[in-house]
Enzyme design. Structure first.
Site, PDB file in Angstrom:
ATOM      1  N   SER A   1      -5.197   6.688  -8.590  1.00 43.35           N
ATOM      2  CA  SER A   1      -5.821   5.801  -7.616  1.00 43.35           C
ATOM      3  C   SER A   1      -6.982   6.520  -6.922  1.00 43.35           C
ATOM      4  O   SER A   1      -7.865   7.021  -7.616  1.00 43.35           O
ATOM      5  CB  SER A   1      -4.755   5.312  -6.625  1.00 43.35           C
ATOM      6  OG  SER A   1      -5.226   4.220  -5.898  1.00 43.35           O
TER       7      SER A   1
ATOM      8  N   GLU B   1      -1.113  -3.762 -12.541  1.00 45.37           N
ATOM      9  CA  GLU B   1      -1.579  -2.970 -11.400  1.00 45.37           C
ATOM     10  C   GLU B   1      -1.341  -3.661 -10.057  1.00 45.37           C
ATOM     11  O   GLU B   1      -0.860  -3.079  -9.113  1.00 45.37           O
ATOM     12  CB  GLU B   1      -3.071  -2.668 -11.561  1.00 45.37           C
ATOM     13  CG  GLU B   1      -3.398  -1.646 -12.652  1.00 45.37           C
ATOM     14  CD  GLU B   1      -3.159  -0.221 -12.193  1.00 45.37           C
ATOM     15  OE1 GLU B   1      -2.854  -0.021 -11.006  1.00 45.37           O
ATOM     16  OE2 GLU B   1      -3.279   0.695 -13.029  1.00 45.37           O
TER      17      GLU B   1
END
Ligand SMILES: *[C@@H]1O[C@H](CO)[C@@H](O)[C@H](O)[C@H]1NC(C)=O
Ligand SMILES: *[C@@H]1O[C@H](CO)[C@@H](O)[C@H](O)[C@H]1NC(C)=O
Ligand SMILES: *[C@@H]1O[C@H](CO)[C@@H](O)[C@H](O)[C@H]1NC(C)=O
Length: 547
Positions: free
Chosen positions: A208, A329
Protein backbone atom coordinates in the site's frame (compact mmCIF):
# COMPACT_ATOMS: atom_id res chain seq x y z
CA UNK A 1 11.86 -15.61 37.35
CA UNK A 2 14.96 -14.06 36.02
CA UNK A 3 17.29 -16.34 37.95
CA UNK A 4 15.51 -19.40 36.75
CA UNK A 5 16.02 -18.23 33.21
CA UNK A 6 19.67 -17.49 33.61
CA UNK A 7 20.14 -20.92 35.09
CA UNK A 8 18.47 -22.46 32.08
CA UNK A 9 20.58 -20.43 29.73
CA UNK A 10 23.84 -21.57 31.20
CA UNK A 11 22.72 -25.17 31.08
CA UNK A 12 21.35 -25.24 27.58
CA UNK A 13 23.56 -22.51 26.16
CA UNK A 14 20.64 -20.75 24.59
CA UNK A 15 20.05 -17.11 25.10
CA UNK A 16 17.10 -15.33 26.52
CA UNK A 17 15.95 -11.83 25.92
CA UNK A 18 14.43 -10.66 29.17
CA UNK A 19 17.64 -10.89 31.15
CA UNK A 20 20.11 -9.47 28.70
CA UNK A 21 21.71 -7.23 31.27
CA UNK A 22 22.67 -10.23 33.37
CA UNK A 23 23.57 -12.68 30.69
CA UNK A 24 25.22 -10.38 28.23
CA UNK A 25 27.73 -13.04 27.13
CA UNK A 26 25.28 -14.55 24.69
CA UNK A 27 23.81 -11.34 23.37
CA UNK A 28 25.23 -10.36 20.00
CA UNK A 29 27.34 -7.22 19.87
CA UNK A 30 27.99 -5.59 16.52
CA UNK A 31 30.61 -3.01 15.67
CA UNK A 32 29.14 -0.63 13.08
CA UNK A 33 30.24 2.65 11.52
CA UNK A 34 27.99 4.43 14.02
CA UNK A 35 29.29 2.56 17.07
CA UNK A 36 28.64 -0.61 19.05
CA UNK A 37 25.12 -2.04 18.99
CA UNK A 38 23.97 -4.84 21.24
CA UNK A 39 21.00 -6.99 20.27
CA UNK A 40 19.13 -10.01 21.58
CA UNK A 41 18.91 -13.66 20.68
CA UNK A 42 15.40 -14.54 19.52
CA UNK A 43 13.38 -17.23 21.24
CA UNK A 44 11.34 -18.37 18.26
CA UNK A 45 14.08 -19.16 15.75
CA UNK A 46 17.80 -19.18 15.06
CA UNK A 47 18.30 -15.46 14.73
CA UNK A 48 19.20 -12.26 16.57
CA UNK A 49 17.20 -9.08 16.87
CA UNK A 50 18.46 -5.50 16.96
CA UNK A 51 15.46 -3.45 17.91
CA UNK A 52 14.80 0.26 17.71
CA UNK A 53 18.12 1.49 16.33
CA UNK A 54 17.83 5.25 15.75
CA UNK A 55 18.92 6.15 12.22
CA UNK A 56 17.72 9.75 12.09
CA UNK A 57 16.67 12.65 14.26
CA UNK A 58 13.74 15.01 13.94
CA UNK A 59 14.77 18.62 14.51
CA UNK A 60 13.06 19.99 17.57
CA UNK A 61 12.81 23.51 16.15
CA UNK A 62 11.38 22.24 12.84
CA UNK A 63 9.63 18.91 13.48
CA UNK A 64 7.71 19.17 10.18
CA UNK A 65 10.91 19.55 8.20
CA UNK A 66 13.55 17.09 6.96
CA UNK A 67 15.27 14.88 9.53
CA UNK A 68 19.02 14.70 10.14
CA UNK A 69 21.23 11.60 10.28
CA UNK A 70 21.73 10.06 13.72
CA UNK A 71 25.08 10.81 15.33
CA UNK A 72 27.59 8.12 16.28
CA UNK A 73 26.79 6.28 19.53
CA UNK A 74 29.27 7.10 22.25
CA UNK A 75 28.36 4.11 24.37
CA UNK A 76 27.07 0.69 23.43
CA UNK A 77 23.56 1.14 22.05
CA UNK A 78 21.25 -1.46 23.56
CA UNK A 79 18.85 -2.37 20.77
CA UNK A 80 16.13 -4.00 22.84
CA UNK A 81 12.98 -1.98 22.20
CA UNK A 82 10.85 -1.96 19.04
CA UNK A 83 7.95 0.01 20.48
CA UNK A 84 8.77 3.42 18.98
CA UNK A 85 5.96 4.84 16.90
CA UNK A 86 5.73 8.17 15.11
CA UNK A 87 2.82 10.47 16.11
CA UNK A 88 -0.52 9.10 14.91
CA UNK A 89 -3.79 7.53 16.00
CA UNK A 90 -2.74 3.90 15.72
CA UNK A 91 -5.25 1.60 14.13
CA UNK A 92 -5.47 -1.20 16.70
CA UNK A 93 -6.55 0.54 19.89
CA UNK A 94 -7.31 3.86 18.20
CA UNK A 95 -5.10 5.67 20.70
CA UNK A 96 -3.46 9.00 19.97
CA UNK A 97 0.15 8.04 20.51
CA UNK A 98 3.76 8.36 19.37
CA UNK A 99 6.71 10.70 19.78
CA UNK A 100 9.13 12.37 17.41
CA UNK A 101 11.95 10.17 18.70
CA UNK A 102 10.66 7.52 16.33
CA UNK A 103 13.08 7.29 13.41
CA UNK A 104 14.19 3.80 14.37
CA UNK A 105 14.74 0.58 12.47
CA UNK A 106 14.76 -3.08 13.49
CA UNK A 107 17.20 -5.67 12.14
CA UNK A 108 16.63 -9.43 12.30
CA UNK A 109 19.72 -11.50 11.53
CA UNK A 110 19.70 -15.27 10.96
CA UNK A 111 22.52 -17.12 12.74
CA UNK A 112 24.06 -18.21 9.43
CA UNK A 113 24.88 -14.59 8.54
CA UNK A 114 28.41 -13.36 9.17
CA UNK A 115 30.70 -10.69 7.80
CA UNK A 116 32.62 -13.49 6.04
CA UNK A 117 29.53 -14.95 4.39
CA UNK A 118 27.00 -12.13 4.19
CA UNK A 119 23.37 -12.86 3.36
CA UNK A 120 20.89 -10.85 1.22
CA UNK A 121 18.82 -8.15 2.85
CA UNK A 122 15.08 -7.43 2.66
CA UNK A 123 13.85 -4.02 3.86
CA UNK A 124 10.17 -3.48 4.79
CA UNK A 125 8.35 -0.17 4.46
CA UNK A 126 4.90 -0.28 6.04
CA UNK A 127 1.61 0.95 4.64
CA UNK A 128 -1.06 3.00 6.35
CA UNK A 129 -2.08 5.63 3.82
CA UNK A 130 0.83 7.90 4.92
CA UNK A 131 -1.17 8.59 8.09
CA UNK A 132 -0.44 5.58 10.31
CA UNK A 133 1.89 2.60 10.67
CA UNK A 134 4.87 1.39 12.69
CA UNK A 135 7.59 -1.15 12.16
CA UNK A 136 7.62 -3.21 15.39
CA UNK A 137 6.86 -6.88 15.92
CA UNK A 138 3.32 -6.16 17.07
CA UNK A 139 2.44 -6.47 13.38
CA UNK A 140 5.65 -7.28 11.51
CA UNK A 141 7.24 -10.26 13.24
CA UNK A 142 10.25 -11.68 11.35
CA UNK A 143 10.20 -15.40 12.01
CA UNK A 144 8.82 -16.59 8.65
CA UNK A 145 11.44 -14.62 6.71
CA UNK A 146 14.65 -15.15 8.68
CA UNK A 147 14.40 -18.95 8.41
CA UNK A 148 15.17 -18.46 4.70
CA UNK A 149 18.62 -17.13 5.57
CA UNK A 150 18.00 -13.51 4.71
CA UNK A 151 18.20 -10.44 6.94
CA UNK A 152 14.93 -8.56 7.47
CA UNK A 153 14.96 -4.85 8.30
CA UNK A 154 11.78 -2.94 9.18
CA UNK A 155 11.80 0.86 9.12
CA UNK A 156 9.78 3.56 10.90
CA UNK A 157 9.11 6.83 9.10
CA UNK A 158 7.01 9.89 9.92
CA UNK A 159 3.41 9.94 8.77
CA UNK A 160 0.58 12.52 8.79
CA UNK A 161 1.49 16.21 9.30
CA UNK A 162 5.04 15.47 10.51
CA UNK A 163 5.73 13.24 7.51
CA UNK A 164 3.94 14.96 4.67
CA UNK A 165 3.26 18.63 5.29
CA UNK A 166 4.21 20.29 2.00
CA UNK A 167 4.67 24.05 1.77
CA UNK A 168 5.98 26.74 -0.52
CA UNK A 169 8.82 27.06 1.96
CA UNK A 170 12.28 25.48 2.04
CA UNK A 171 11.88 24.62 5.74
CA UNK A 172 9.05 22.19 4.95
CA UNK A 173 9.46 21.33 1.27
CA UNK A 174 7.35 18.14 1.46
CA UNK A 175 7.74 14.36 1.52
CA UNK A 176 9.62 14.37 4.82
CA UNK A 177 8.44 10.79 5.46
CA UNK A 178 10.05 9.60 2.21
CA UNK A 179 13.23 11.45 3.14
CA UNK A 180 13.21 9.65 6.51
CA UNK A 181 13.09 6.37 4.57
CA UNK A 182 15.96 7.58 2.42
CA UNK A 183 18.08 8.26 5.51
CA UNK A 184 17.24 4.75 6.73
CA UNK A 185 18.23 3.21 3.39
CA UNK A 186 21.54 5.07 3.50
CA UNK A 187 22.09 3.82 7.04
CA UNK A 188 21.35 0.25 5.94
CA UNK A 189 23.66 0.47 2.92
CA UNK A 190 26.48 1.76 5.16
CA UNK A 191 26.02 -0.51 8.14
CA UNK A 192 24.28 -3.76 7.21
CA UNK A 193 27.62 -5.37 6.33
CA UNK A 194 28.57 -5.28 10.03
CA UNK A 195 25.51 -7.43 10.79
CA UNK A 196 26.41 -10.02 8.15
CA UNK A 197 24.24 -8.48 5.44
CA UNK A 198 25.27 -8.16 1.81
CA UNK A 199 25.03 -4.44 1.06
CA UNK A 200 25.10 -5.23 -2.66
CA UNK A 201 22.01 -7.38 -2.43
CA UNK A 202 19.24 -5.27 -0.96
CA UNK A 203 15.57 -5.66 -1.87
CA UNK A 204 13.02 -3.06 -0.76
CA UNK A 205 9.46 -4.17 -0.21
CA UNK A 206 6.30 -2.49 0.94
CA UNK A 207 2.53 -2.74 0.85
CA UNK A 208 0.00 0.00 0.00
CA UNK A 209 1.59 3.32 1.02
CA UNK A 210 4.73 1.20 1.52
CA UNK A 211 4.54 -0.10 -2.06
CA UNK A 212 4.01 3.45 -3.27
CA UNK A 213 7.09 4.48 -1.24
CA UNK A 214 9.18 1.74 -2.85
CA UNK A 215 8.06 2.97 -6.28
CA UNK A 216 9.08 6.53 -5.38
CA UNK A 217 12.57 5.36 -4.39
CA UNK A 218 12.80 4.03 -7.92
CA UNK A 219 11.62 7.34 -9.42
CA UNK A 220 13.68 9.66 -7.23
CA UNK A 221 16.96 11.00 -8.48
CA UNK A 222 18.83 10.06 -5.34
CA UNK A 223 21.51 7.40 -5.44
CA UNK A 224 20.31 3.83 -5.96
CA UNK A 225 20.27 2.14 -2.55
CA UNK A 226 18.66 -1.15 -3.60
CA UNK A 227 19.00 -3.95 -6.13
CA UNK A 228 15.51 -5.41 -6.48
CA UNK A 229 12.02 -4.26 -5.53
CA UNK A 230 8.80 -5.83 -4.30
CA UNK A 231 5.71 -3.65 -4.68
CA UNK A 232 2.46 -4.89 -3.11
CA UNK A 233 -0.94 -3.28 -3.74
CA UNK A 234 -0.01 0.29 -4.54
CA UNK A 235 2.23 2.17 -6.97
CA UNK A 236 2.93 5.83 -7.51
CA UNK A 237 0.39 5.82 -10.36
CA UNK A 238 -2.48 5.53 -7.88
CA UNK A 239 -4.74 8.36 -9.12
CA UNK A 240 -5.07 11.70 -7.29
CA UNK A 241 -2.62 10.69 -4.63
CA UNK A 242 -0.08 13.44 -4.79
CA UNK A 243 -0.69 17.16 -4.64
CA UNK A 244 1.29 20.35 -4.72
CA UNK A 245 2.66 22.62 -2.00
CA UNK A 246 0.01 24.72 -0.26
CA UNK A 247 -0.36 26.42 3.11
CA UNK A 248 -4.10 26.33 3.79
CA UNK A 249 -4.01 23.04 5.63
CA UNK A 250 -1.20 24.27 7.84
CA UNK A 251 -3.04 27.50 8.69
CA UNK A 252 -6.20 25.51 9.39
CA UNK A 253 -4.32 23.18 11.70
CA UNK A 254 -2.84 26.10 13.65
CA UNK A 255 -6.26 27.77 13.79
CA UNK A 256 -7.85 24.62 15.17
CA UNK A 257 -5.32 24.78 17.98
CA UNK A 258 -6.20 28.40 18.65
CA UNK A 259 -3.60 30.30 16.62
CA UNK A 260 -4.97 32.52 13.86
CA UNK A 261 -2.32 33.95 11.55
CA UNK A 262 -1.56 34.30 7.89
CA UNK A 263 2.17 34.30 8.47
CA UNK A 264 3.58 30.89 7.64
CA UNK A 265 6.67 31.25 9.82
CA UNK A 266 4.51 32.15 12.81
CA UNK A 267 2.12 29.28 12.19
CA UNK A 268 5.00 26.81 11.86
CA UNK A 269 6.69 28.11 15.00
CA UNK A 270 3.41 27.81 16.86
CA UNK A 271 2.81 24.26 15.64
CA UNK A 272 6.38 23.22 16.45
CA UNK A 273 5.65 24.17 20.05
CA UNK A 274 2.50 22.08 20.32
CA UNK A 275 2.75 18.51 21.56
CA UNK A 276 2.49 15.90 18.79
CA UNK A 277 -0.47 14.58 20.70
CA UNK A 278 -2.46 17.79 20.31
CA UNK A 279 -1.41 18.26 16.69
CA UNK A 280 -2.61 14.74 15.87
CA UNK A 281 -5.86 15.36 17.75
CA UNK A 282 -6.40 18.59 15.78
CA UNK A 283 -5.93 16.68 12.52
CA UNK A 284 -9.17 14.78 13.09
CA UNK A 285 -11.76 15.75 10.53
CA UNK A 286 -9.34 17.89 8.50
CA UNK A 287 -7.66 17.22 5.14
CA UNK A 288 -4.80 14.73 5.28
CA UNK A 289 -1.24 15.61 4.38
CA UNK A 290 0.02 13.52 1.47
CA UNK A 291 3.05 13.25 -0.80
CA UNK A 292 3.55 16.18 -3.18
CA UNK A 293 5.51 17.46 -6.16
CA UNK A 294 8.09 19.65 -4.46
CA UNK A 295 9.26 23.13 -5.39
CA UNK A 296 12.91 23.86 -6.20
CA UNK A 297 15.02 25.40 -3.46
CA UNK A 298 18.73 25.87 -3.45
CA UNK A 299 20.52 23.42 -1.15
CA UNK A 300 17.31 21.59 -0.28
CA UNK A 301 17.07 17.91 -1.20
CA UNK A 302 14.12 17.12 -3.40
CA UNK A 303 12.48 13.70 -3.57
CA UNK A 304 9.48 14.00 -5.91
CA UNK A 305 10.23 16.01 -9.04
CA UNK A 306 7.06 15.49 -11.02
CA UNK A 307 3.98 13.35 -11.48
CA UNK A 308 5.03 9.80 -12.28
CA UNK A 309 3.46 9.74 -15.74
CA UNK A 310 5.69 12.65 -16.80
CA UNK A 311 8.89 10.91 -15.80
CA UNK A 312 11.40 8.56 -17.33
CA UNK A 313 12.89 6.09 -14.86
CA UNK A 314 16.53 5.47 -15.77
CA UNK A 315 17.08 3.82 -12.37
CA UNK A 316 14.81 0.89 -13.28
CA UNK A 317 17.23 -0.44 -15.91
CA UNK A 318 17.89 -4.13 -15.12
CA UNK A 319 16.09 -3.92 -11.76
CA UNK A 320 14.04 -7.06 -11.13
CA UNK A 321 10.58 -6.29 -9.75
CA UNK A 322 8.03 -8.50 -8.06
CA UNK A 323 4.70 -6.70 -8.12
CA UNK A 324 1.04 -7.45 -7.61
CA UNK A 325 -2.26 -6.85 -5.91
CA UNK A 326 -5.05 -8.73 -4.22
CA UNK A 327 -8.17 -10.08 -5.88
CA UNK A 328 -10.74 -7.93 -4.02
CA UNK A 329 -8.74 -4.92 -2.93
CA UNK A 330 -11.68 -2.72 -1.94
CA UNK A 331 -13.83 -5.46 -0.46
CA UNK A 332 -13.91 -4.31 3.17
CA UNK A 333 -14.27 -0.67 2.29
CA UNK A 334 -17.90 -1.05 1.37
CA UNK A 335 -18.71 -3.12 4.38
CA UNK A 336 -17.61 -0.57 6.90
CA UNK A 337 -20.43 1.46 8.43
CA UNK A 338 -18.65 4.76 7.91
CA UNK A 339 -18.58 4.24 4.16
CA UNK A 340 -22.30 3.73 3.79
CA UNK A 341 -22.31 7.16 2.11
CA UNK A 342 -20.97 5.55 -0.98
CA UNK A 343 -24.22 3.70 -1.44
CA UNK A 344 -26.52 6.55 -0.67
CA UNK A 345 -25.18 10.06 -1.03
CA UNK A 346 -21.99 10.05 -3.03
CA UNK A 347 -21.49 9.25 -6.69
CA UNK A 348 -18.20 7.41 -6.49
CA UNK A 349 -17.82 7.51 -10.29
CA UNK A 350 -18.15 11.28 -10.31
CA UNK A 351 -15.75 11.81 -7.42
CA UNK A 352 -13.00 9.57 -8.72
CA UNK A 353 -12.89 11.00 -12.24
CA UNK A 354 -13.40 14.56 -11.11
CA UNK A 355 -10.43 14.29 -8.72
CA UNK A 356 -8.07 12.62 -11.16
CA UNK A 357 -8.85 14.17 -14.55
CA UNK A 358 -9.27 17.58 -16.16
CA UNK A 359 -12.65 17.04 -17.79
CA UNK A 360 -15.25 19.68 -18.54
CA UNK A 361 -18.79 19.00 -17.41
CA UNK A 362 -19.89 17.43 -20.71
CA UNK A 363 -16.84 15.18 -20.88
CA UNK A 364 -17.17 14.23 -17.22
CA UNK A 365 -20.80 13.24 -17.67
CA UNK A 366 -19.88 11.11 -20.68
CA UNK A 367 -17.07 9.36 -18.85
CA UNK A 368 -19.22 8.70 -15.80
CA UNK A 369 -21.99 7.27 -17.99
CA UNK A 370 -19.62 5.00 -19.86
CA UNK A 371 -18.19 3.59 -16.64
CA UNK A 372 -21.61 3.18 -15.07
CA UNK A 373 -22.82 1.30 -18.14
CA UNK A 374 -19.81 -0.92 -17.95
CA UNK A 375 -19.79 -1.68 -14.22
CA UNK A 376 -23.40 -1.41 -13.04
CA UNK A 377 -25.54 -1.44 -16.18
CA UNK A 378 -28.37 1.02 -15.75
CA UNK A 379 -28.77 0.34 -12.05
CA UNK A 380 -28.65 3.02 -9.38
CA UNK A 381 -25.66 3.22 -7.07
CA UNK A 382 -26.89 1.14 -4.15
CA UNK A 383 -26.04 -1.81 -1.99
CA UNK A 384 -27.44 -4.09 -4.70
CA UNK A 385 -24.47 -3.37 -6.94
CA UNK A 386 -21.94 -3.39 -4.13
CA UNK A 387 -19.68 -6.02 -5.65
CA UNK A 388 -19.55 -4.11 -8.95
CA UNK A 389 -18.63 -0.93 -7.10
CA UNK A 390 -15.88 -2.86 -5.33
CA UNK A 391 -14.57 -3.98 -8.72
CA UNK A 392 -14.69 -0.45 -10.10
CA UNK A 393 -12.87 1.08 -7.17
CA UNK A 394 -10.32 -1.77 -6.99
CA UNK A 395 -9.58 -1.36 -10.69
CA UNK A 396 -9.34 2.43 -10.52
CA UNK A 397 -7.22 2.59 -7.38
CA UNK A 398 -4.97 -0.47 -7.49
CA UNK A 399 -5.27 -2.96 -10.31
CA UNK A 400 -5.05 -0.82 -13.42
CA UNK A 401 -2.39 1.45 -11.86
CA UNK A 402 -0.34 -1.69 -11.18
CA UNK A 403 -0.60 -2.66 -14.83
CA UNK A 404 0.29 0.88 -15.96
CA UNK A 405 3.34 0.77 -13.69
CA UNK A 406 4.40 -2.58 -15.14
CA UNK A 407 4.20 -1.02 -18.59
CA UNK A 408 6.22 1.98 -17.47
CA UNK A 409 8.93 -0.31 -16.04
CA UNK A 410 9.18 -2.43 -19.19
CA UNK A 411 9.22 0.71 -21.37
CA UNK A 412 12.23 1.84 -19.32
CA UNK A 413 14.13 -1.45 -19.67
CA UNK A 414 13.51 -2.99 -16.27
CA UNK A 415 14.86 -6.47 -15.53
CA UNK A 416 12.44 -9.38 -15.08
CA UNK A 417 9.01 -8.40 -13.76
CA UNK A 418 7.07 -11.01 -11.82
CA UNK A 419 3.38 -10.21 -11.49
CA UNK A 420 1.12 -11.86 -8.90
CA UNK A 421 -2.45 -11.74 -7.70
CA UNK A 422 -3.15 -12.87 -4.15
CA UNK A 423 -6.67 -14.28 -3.77
CA UNK A 424 -6.46 -16.68 -0.85
CA UNK A 425 -9.20 -16.51 1.77
CA UNK A 426 -7.88 -18.18 4.91
CA UNK A 427 -7.53 -17.72 8.63
CA UNK A 428 -4.87 -14.99 8.52
CA UNK A 429 -6.32 -12.50 6.04
CA UNK A 430 -5.25 -9.45 7.97
CA UNK A 431 -7.96 -6.94 7.10
CA UNK A 432 -10.88 -9.32 6.61
CA UNK A 433 -10.20 -10.90 10.01
CA UNK A 434 -10.25 -7.53 11.71
CA UNK A 435 -13.49 -6.54 10.04
CA UNK A 436 -15.02 -10.01 10.36
CA UNK A 437 -15.63 -10.35 6.64
CA UNK A 438 -15.81 -13.97 5.58
CA UNK A 439 -16.96 -13.89 1.96
CA UNK A 440 -15.03 -12.98 -1.18
CA UNK A 441 -11.34 -13.34 -2.02
CA UNK A 442 -8.47 -11.34 -0.60
CA UNK A 443 -8.91 -7.72 0.49
CA UNK A 444 -6.31 -4.96 0.60
CA UNK A 445 -3.44 -5.85 2.98
CA UNK A 446 -4.76 -9.38 3.55
CA UNK A 447 -1.49 -10.94 2.34
CA UNK A 448 0.45 -9.43 5.27
CA UNK A 449 -0.71 -12.26 7.53
CA UNK A 450 1.08 -14.76 5.27
CA UNK A 451 4.38 -12.87 5.25
CA UNK A 452 4.73 -11.76 8.85
CA UNK A 453 4.27 -13.28 12.26
CA UNK A 454 1.53 -11.07 13.70
CA UNK A 455 1.79 -10.95 17.50
CA UNK A 456 -1.90 -10.97 18.27
CA UNK A 457 -2.66 -13.95 15.99
CA UNK A 458 -1.82 -16.31 18.80
CA UNK A 459 -3.13 -19.60 17.41
CA UNK A 460 -0.75 -21.70 15.37
CA UNK A 461 -1.57 -21.23 11.68
CA UNK A 462 -3.77 -23.97 10.23
CA UNK A 463 -2.06 -26.48 7.96
CA UNK A 464 -3.47 -24.72 4.90
CA UNK A 465 -2.48 -21.26 6.09
CA UNK A 466 1.01 -22.49 6.94
CA UNK A 467 1.38 -23.77 3.39
CA UNK A 468 0.51 -20.32 2.04
CA UNK A 469 3.02 -18.75 4.48
CA UNK A 470 5.71 -21.21 3.39
CA UNK A 471 5.04 -20.62 -0.28
CA UNK A 472 4.91 -16.84 -0.11
CA UNK A 473 7.92 -16.35 2.11
CA UNK A 474 9.92 -18.82 -0.01
CA UNK A 475 8.94 -16.98 -3.20
CA UNK A 476 9.77 -13.60 -1.70
CA UNK A 477 13.07 -14.84 -0.21
CA UNK A 478 14.08 -16.55 -3.46
CA UNK A 479 13.48 -13.29 -5.24
CA UNK A 480 15.71 -11.51 -2.72
CA UNK A 481 18.47 -14.10 -3.18
CA UNK A 482 18.29 -14.96 -6.89
CA UNK A 483 16.20 -12.15 -8.45
CA UNK A 484 13.78 -14.96 -9.39
CA UNK A 485 10.98 -16.20 -7.15
CA UNK A 486 11.19 -19.72 -8.59
CA UNK A 487 14.74 -20.66 -9.49
CA UNK A 488 13.58 -24.27 -9.74
CA UNK A 489 10.38 -26.30 -9.60
CA UNK A 490 9.84 -28.02 -6.25
CA UNK A 491 7.08 -29.77 -4.34
CA UNK A 492 6.40 -26.56 -2.47
CA UNK A 493 6.54 -24.41 -5.63
CA UNK A 494 5.30 -26.63 -8.42
CA UNK A 495 4.78 -24.03 -11.18
CA UNK A 496 7.20 -22.00 -13.21
CA UNK A 497 6.42 -18.33 -12.56
CA UNK A 498 7.27 -16.71 -15.88
CA UNK A 499 8.12 -13.00 -15.98
CA UNK A 500 5.95 -10.57 -17.93
CA UNK A 501 6.85 -10.51 -21.63
CA UNK A 502 6.24 -7.79 -24.20
CA UNK A 503 2.62 -8.48 -24.84
CA UNK A 504 2.09 -11.40 -22.49
CA UNK A 505 0.98 -10.47 -19.01
CA UNK A 506 1.79 -13.69 -17.13
CA UNK A 507 0.85 -13.65 -13.47
CA UNK A 508 0.94 -16.07 -10.59
CA UNK A 509 -2.36 -16.49 -8.81
CA UNK A 510 -1.66 -17.19 -5.14
CA UNK A 511 -4.64 -19.04 -3.72
CA UNK A 512 -4.78 -22.43 -1.94
CA UNK A 513 -2.92 -23.50 -5.06
CA UNK A 514 -0.38 -21.62 -7.14
CA UNK A 515 -1.46 -21.20 -10.76
CA UNK A 516 0.27 -19.43 -13.63
CA UNK A 517 -2.27 -17.45 -15.63
CA UNK A 518 -2.37 -14.60 -18.11
CA UNK A 519 -3.84 -11.11 -17.95
CA UNK A 520 -6.01 -10.85 -14.81
CA UNK A 521 -9.48 -9.33 -15.26
CA UNK A 522 -8.73 -8.98 -18.96
CA UNK A 523 -12.10 -7.48 -19.96
CA UNK A 524 -12.16 -4.88 -17.19
CA UNK A 525 -8.53 -3.98 -17.85
CA UNK A 526 -9.06 -3.68 -21.62
CA UNK A 527 -11.79 -1.12 -20.92
CA UNK A 528 -9.40 0.91 -18.76
CA UNK A 529 -6.60 0.54 -21.32
CA UNK A 530 -8.84 2.16 -23.92
CA UNK A 531 -9.93 4.88 -21.54
CA UNK A 532 -6.37 5.81 -20.59
CA UNK A 533 -5.19 5.66 -24.18
CA UNK A 534 -7.75 8.32 -25.10
CA UNK A 535 -7.54 10.44 -21.98
CA UNK A 536 -3.92 10.11 -20.96
CA UNK A 537 -3.20 13.80 -21.38
CA UNK A 538 -6.22 14.77 -19.29
CA UNK A 539 -4.73 13.32 -16.11
CA UNK A 540 -4.28 16.13 -13.60
CA UNK A 541 -0.61 17.07 -13.58
CA UNK A 542 0.09 15.82 -17.10
CA UNK A 543 2.81 17.84 -18.77
CA UNK A 544 3.81 17.57 -22.38
CA UNK A 545 7.38 16.29 -22.67
CA UNK A 546 8.19 18.94 -25.26
CA UNK A 547 7.75 21.79 -22.80
C1 LIG B 1 -3.39 -2.43 21.99
O1 LIG B 1 -3.82 -2.80 23.28
C2 LIG B 1 -3.39 -4.10 23.69
C3 LIG B 1 -4.07 -4.42 25.00
O2 LIG B 1 -3.82 -3.42 25.94
C4 LIG B 1 -1.87 -4.11 23.79
O3 LIG B 1 -1.41 -5.39 24.16
C5 LIG B 1 -1.30 -3.75 22.42
O4 LIG B 1 0.11 -3.66 22.51
C6 LIG B 1 -1.86 -2.45 21.93
N1 LIG B 1 -1.41 -2.26 20.56
C7 LIG B 1 -1.00 -1.11 20.08
C8 LIG B 1 -0.54 -1.11 18.67
O5 LIG B 1 -0.99 -0.10 20.72
C1 LIG C 1 -15.88 20.25 -23.41
O1 LIG C 1 -14.77 19.91 -24.21
C2 LIG C 1 -15.10 19.48 -25.51
C3 LIG C 1 -13.80 19.07 -26.18
O2 LIG C 1 -13.33 17.89 -25.62
C4 LIG C 1 -15.79 20.59 -26.28
O3 LIG C 1 -16.15 20.14 -27.56
C5 LIG C 1 -17.01 21.04 -25.51
O4 LIG C 1 -17.58 22.18 -26.12
C6 LIG C 1 -16.67 21.38 -24.07
N1 LIG C 1 -17.89 21.59 -23.32
C7 LIG C 1 -18.02 22.57 -22.43
C8 LIG C 1 -19.34 22.61 -21.72
O5 LIG C 1 -17.14 23.36 -22.17
C1 LIG D 1 -18.67 -12.34 12.45
O1 LIG D 1 -19.68 -12.49 11.47
C2 LIG D 1 -20.49 -13.63 11.63
C3 LIG D 1 -21.50 -13.68 10.50
O2 LIG D 1 -20.86 -13.55 9.27
C4 LIG D 1 -21.22 -13.57 12.99
O3 LIG D 1 -21.95 -14.77 13.18
C5 LIG D 1 -20.20 -13.42 14.10
O4 LIG D 1 -20.85 -13.23 15.34
C6 LIG D 1 -19.29 -12.21 13.84
N1 LIG D 1 -18.23 -12.15 14.84
C7 LIG D 1 -17.90 -11.02 15.45
C8 LIG D 1 -16.78 -11.11 16.43
O5 LIG D 1 -18.46 -9.96 15.25
Amino acid sequence: MCFKTVFLISLLIISFNKCHSIDSRVDPLVDTKVGLIRGLKAEDGDYSMFLGIPYGKVEESNPFGPSLPQETFEEIFEAYDDSAICPQIEEFNKTNTGTLDCLHLNIYVPDVASTKSPVPVLVWIYGGGFQIGFAGRFLYGPKYFVRHDIILVTVNYRVGPYGFMCLNDPKVPGNQGFKDQLLALRWIKDNIGSFGGNSNKITLFGESAGGISVDYHLLSRQEKLFNNLIIQSGTSLLPSLIGEPESTRTFNLAAKLGFESDDLNEALAFLANQSPNSVIAAMQGTDRFLPCVENDYENVDKFIFDYTFNLDIPKVKNVAILIGHNSDEKLPYYIMEENIDYFEHVDIFHDKFNDAFNLNSTELTNVINNFKHFYIGDEEISEQVQSDLIDFDSDFTYIHPTQRSIKQYTDNNAGDIFYYMFSYNGGRNFVKKRLNVTFGGAAHADEIGYLFDISYMKDEPSHEDQLVIDRMTTLWANFVKYSKPMPEISDLLPVDWKPVEDNLLHYLEIDSELTLKKRPFNKRMAFWDLFYRHNYKLQKGYRSRNN
